[in-house]
Motif scaffolding. Structure first.
Motif, PDB file in Angstrom:
ATOM      1  N   ILE A  32     -26.287 -19.429 -36.554  1.00 15.32           N
ATOM      2  CA  ILE A  32     -24.998 -19.567 -35.869  1.00 15.32           C
ATOM      3  C   ILE A  32     -24.250 -18.246 -35.862  1.00 15.32           C
ATOM      4  O   ILE A  32     -23.668 -17.841 -34.843  1.00 15.32           O
ATOM      5  N   ALA A  33     -24.270 -17.546 -37.011  1.00 14.62           N
ATOM      6  CA  ALA A  33     -23.589 -16.251 -37.079  1.00 14.62           C
ATOM      7  C   ALA A  33     -24.212 -15.250 -36.118  1.00 14.62           C
ATOM      8  O   ALA A  33     -23.500 -14.483 -35.451  1.00 14.62           O
ATOM      9  N   THR A  34     -25.545 -15.252 -36.023  1.00 17.40           N
ATOM     10  CA  THR A  34     -26.214 -14.357 -35.085  1.00 17.40           C
ATOM     11  C   THR A  34     -25.843 -14.685 -33.641  1.00 17.40           C
ATOM     12  O   THR A  34     -25.586 -13.792 -32.837  1.00 17.40           O
ATOM     13  N   GLY A  35     -25.817 -15.986 -33.335  1.00 15.69           N
ATOM     14  CA  GLY A  35     -25.435 -16.382 -31.984  1.00 15.69           C
ATOM     15  C   GLY A  35     -24.016 -15.985 -31.642  1.00 15.69           C
ATOM     16  O   GLY A  35     -23.744 -15.499 -30.538  1.00 15.69           O
ATOM     17  N   LEU A  36     -23.086 -16.176 -32.610  1.00 18.32           N
ATOM     18  CA  LEU A  36     -21.703 -15.785 -32.364  1.00 18.32           C
ATOM     19  C   LEU A  36     -21.573 -14.277 -32.200  1.00 18.32           C
ATOM     20  O   LEU A  36     -20.785 -13.791 -31.374  1.00 18.32           O
ATOM     21  N   ALA A  37     -22.349 -13.513 -32.986  1.00 23.71           N
ATOM     22  CA  ALA A  37     -22.303 -12.053 -32.864  1.00 23.71           C
ATOM     23  C   ALA A  37     -22.816 -11.602 -31.504  1.00 23.71           C
ATOM     24  O   ALA A  37     -22.225 -10.730 -30.856  1.00 23.71           O
ATOM     25  N   LEU A  38     -23.924 -12.204 -31.060  1.00 19.81           N
ATOM     26  CA  LEU A  38     -24.454 -11.848 -29.737  1.00 19.81           C
ATOM     27  C   LEU A  38     -23.481 -12.246 -28.636  1.00 19.81           C
ATOM     28  O   LEU A  38     -23.328 -11.519 -27.649  1.00 19.81           O
ATOM     29  N   TYR A  39     -22.817 -13.389 -28.812  1.00 15.10           N
ATOM     30  CA  TYR A  39     -21.838 -13.814 -27.815  1.00 15.10           C
ATOM     31  C   TYR A  39     -20.659 -12.852 -27.767  1.00 15.10           C
ATOM     32  O   TYR A  39     -20.137 -12.540 -26.698  1.00 15.10           O
ATOM     33  N   GLY A  40     -20.235 -12.373 -28.940  1.00 14.95           N
ATOM     34  CA  GLY A  40     -19.148 -11.403 -28.968  1.00 14.95           C
ATOM     35  C   GLY A  40     -19.527 -10.070 -28.353  1.00 14.95           C
ATOM     36  O   GLY A  40     -18.669  -9.353 -27.834  1.00 14.95           O
ATOM     37  N   LEU A  41     -20.832  -9.743 -28.395  1.00 15.85           N
ATOM     38  CA  LEU A  41     -21.315  -8.476 -27.831  1.00 15.85           C
ATOM     39  C   LEU A  41     -21.872  -8.660 -26.422  1.00 15.85           C
ATOM     40  O   LEU A  41     -22.570  -7.761 -25.925  1.00 15.85           O
ATOM     41  N   ARG A  42     -21.591  -9.795 -25.808  1.00 20.58           N
ATOM     42  CA  ARG A  42     -22.219 -10.098 -24.520  1.00 20.58           C
ATOM     43  C   ARG A  42     -21.894  -9.062 -23.455  1.00 20.58           C
ATOM     44  O   ARG A  42     -22.742  -8.728 -22.622  1.00 20.58           O
TER      45      ARG A  42
END
Length: 357
Positions: A32-42
Motif C-alpha cells: 500500500i505504501a509503495t502504491g501511494l508513493a507511486l501515485y504521489g509521483l504520478r
C-alpha cells in the motif's frame, strides 16, 4: 511384513500463525505504501514516460540525418538544437500569439453571435430546431465570458498548460529529460540489452530494434500528420475569415494526434465555430475539411506512416478514454502509442510463436 518406507523428513516451520500474520500484514502495508508513493509521483513518472516517448519518436529524425551523410553524433546535436529552437519559438512566438488570440476571441465571439442573431435565417432555423440552436448560441456566448473556460482550454488543449507556471516548469523538465535521453539513447539500449542472458540476447535485440523502429515511425508519423492538419486548418480559417484561426490551429494539432477520431473532432469543432461567423464560412470549412480527410486517409497517411503499426479503431477509442481519464488529453495521446506498442509486440512475438506450436 515388508518394512514401511521411511517418510522424507519435513522440517516444521518455527514461525507461529501470529508471526505469519504479522509478516503478511507488513507485506500488505508495504504494498500500500509503495502504491501511494507511486501515485504521489504520478506526474513525475508521466513526464519521464512522455520524454521517453518523445525520444523514441525523434529517433527516426536522427536516422534521417544519418542517411544524409551526418555522423551519429552530429545528427544528435542537430536534433537537440532543433528541439531547443522549437522550445524558444513556443515561448517567444507561440505563447504571446495564444494570449493575444484569447483576448481577441473574448471580445470577438459575442459580437459574432449578435451578428448571427440578426441574420434572417437564424430565427427560422431556431424555430425548426425547437429553440435548440438559440440555446446553444446563448450557451456559447455565456461560456466565452467565463475565464475558467479559457483557463481550461489553455491548460488542457493549447499546449498542455502553456501560460501556467506549473505547466512551463513541467515542459522544461520534459525538455531536459528528452535531450538527455536522446544523447544517451544508444548507450541506454546497450546497457538494457546486457541484462538479457547471452543465449537469448541476439533474438531479443533483433525484435527490440524492430519494435522501437516501428514505434518511432508511428510517433513521428502522427506528429507530422497533426502538423499538416494544423497548418491546413489555420490557413482555411484565415481564408474564410473565422476569428481565432491561430488558436484553433494549435488546438487542432494536439487533438489530431489522436488517430481515427482526431480529424473528425477538429472538423466538427471548426464547422461549429465557422457557423458562428457565417453559414457560408461553415459550409466552406466543412467541404474543404471533408476533402482533406480523404487526402489524409488515402495519400498522406500511407506516405507518412509507411509500415508503422496500425491500431484498430476500437483500441484507439478505448485507449483515448482510459488515458484521458487518468491524465487528461496528454494521457490520451500517450496511451495510444502504448497500445500501438502492445499490438506490435503481439504481432512480432506472440503470434509467430503460436504458429510454431
Amino acid at each position: 511384513m515388508a518394512p514401511r518406507p521411511e517418510q522424507p523428513f519435513e522440517p516444521r516451520s518455527s514461525r507461529t500463525p501470529l508471526q505469519w500474520g504479522y509478516l503478511v500484514s507488513l507485506g500488505v502495508i508495504g504494498a500500500i505504501a509503495t502504491g501511494l508513493a507511486l501515485y504521489g509521483l504520478r506526474s513525475i513518472l508521466f513526464m519521464i514516460f512522455f520524454a521517453a516517448f518523445a525520444t523514441v519518436g525523434l529517433d527516426p529524425l536522427i536516422r534521417w540525418f544519418q542517411r544524409h551523410h551526418f555522423s551519429r553524433a552530429w545528427a544528435i546535436v542537430t536534433v537537440i538544437l532543433l528541439i531547443v529552437g522549437v522550445a524558444v519559438a513556443i515561448v517567444w512566438v507561440v505563447l504571446p500569439l495564444v494570449v493575444s488570440q484569447i483576448s481577441y476571441l473574448v471580445q470577438a465571439i459575442p459580437k459574432e453571435i449578435n451578428t448571427l442573431r440578426d441574420q434572417g435565417w437564424f430565427d427560422t432555423a431556431n424555430e425548426a430546431s425547437n429553440g435548440v440552436l438559440g440555446n446553444f448560441v446563448t450557451w456559447i456566448a455565456k461560456e466565452v465570458k467565463d475565464p475558467t473556460v479559457w483557463a481550461a482550454i489553455g491548460s488542457g488543449v493549447v499546449g498542455f498548460g502553456l501560460g501556467v507556471l506549473d505547466a512551463i516548469t513541467s515542459g522544461f523538465f520534459v525538455l531536459i529529460l528528452t535531450i538527455y535521453f536522446i544523447a544517451s539513447y544508444d548507450s541506454t539500449k546497450n546497457a538494457a540489452y546486457k541484462l538479457v542472458s547471452a543465449s537469448h540476447r541476439p533474438t531479443f535485440i533483433e525484435y527490440s530494434e524492430r519494435i522501437l523502429r516501428n514505434f518511432g515511425k508511428y510517433l513521428s508519423g502522427m506528429v507530422i500528420l497533426a502538423f499538416f492538419n494544423a497548418v491546413y486548418s489555420t490557413i482555411l480559417l484565415v481564408v474564410t475569415g473565422v476569428p481565432g484561426a491561430f488558436l484553433i490551429g494549435i488546438a487542432a494539432f494536439f487533438i489530431t494526434l489522436i488517430p481515427l477520431i482526431g480529424t473528425v473532432l477538429t472538423t466538427i469543432a471548426m464547422t461549429i465555430i465557422a457557423l458562428i461567423h457565417s453559414p457560408v464560412s461553415a459550409l466552406i470549412v466543412l467541404i474543404f475539411m471533408l476533402i482533406y480527410m480523404q487526402v489524409e486517409a488515402y495519400i498522406l497517411t500511407p506516405k507518412v506512416m509507411g509500415k508503422a503499426v496500425q491500431i484498430p479503431g476500437s483500441v484507439v477509442l478505448i485507449s483515448a478514454l482510459a488515458g484521458s481519464t487518468l491524465f487528461g488529453l496528454a494521457g490520451a495521446l500517450v496511451a495510444i502509442p502504448i497500445s500501438a506498442g502492445i499490438i506490435l509486440i503481439i504481432k512480432e512475438l506472440v503470434m509467430p510463436r503460436k504458429e510454431l506450436r
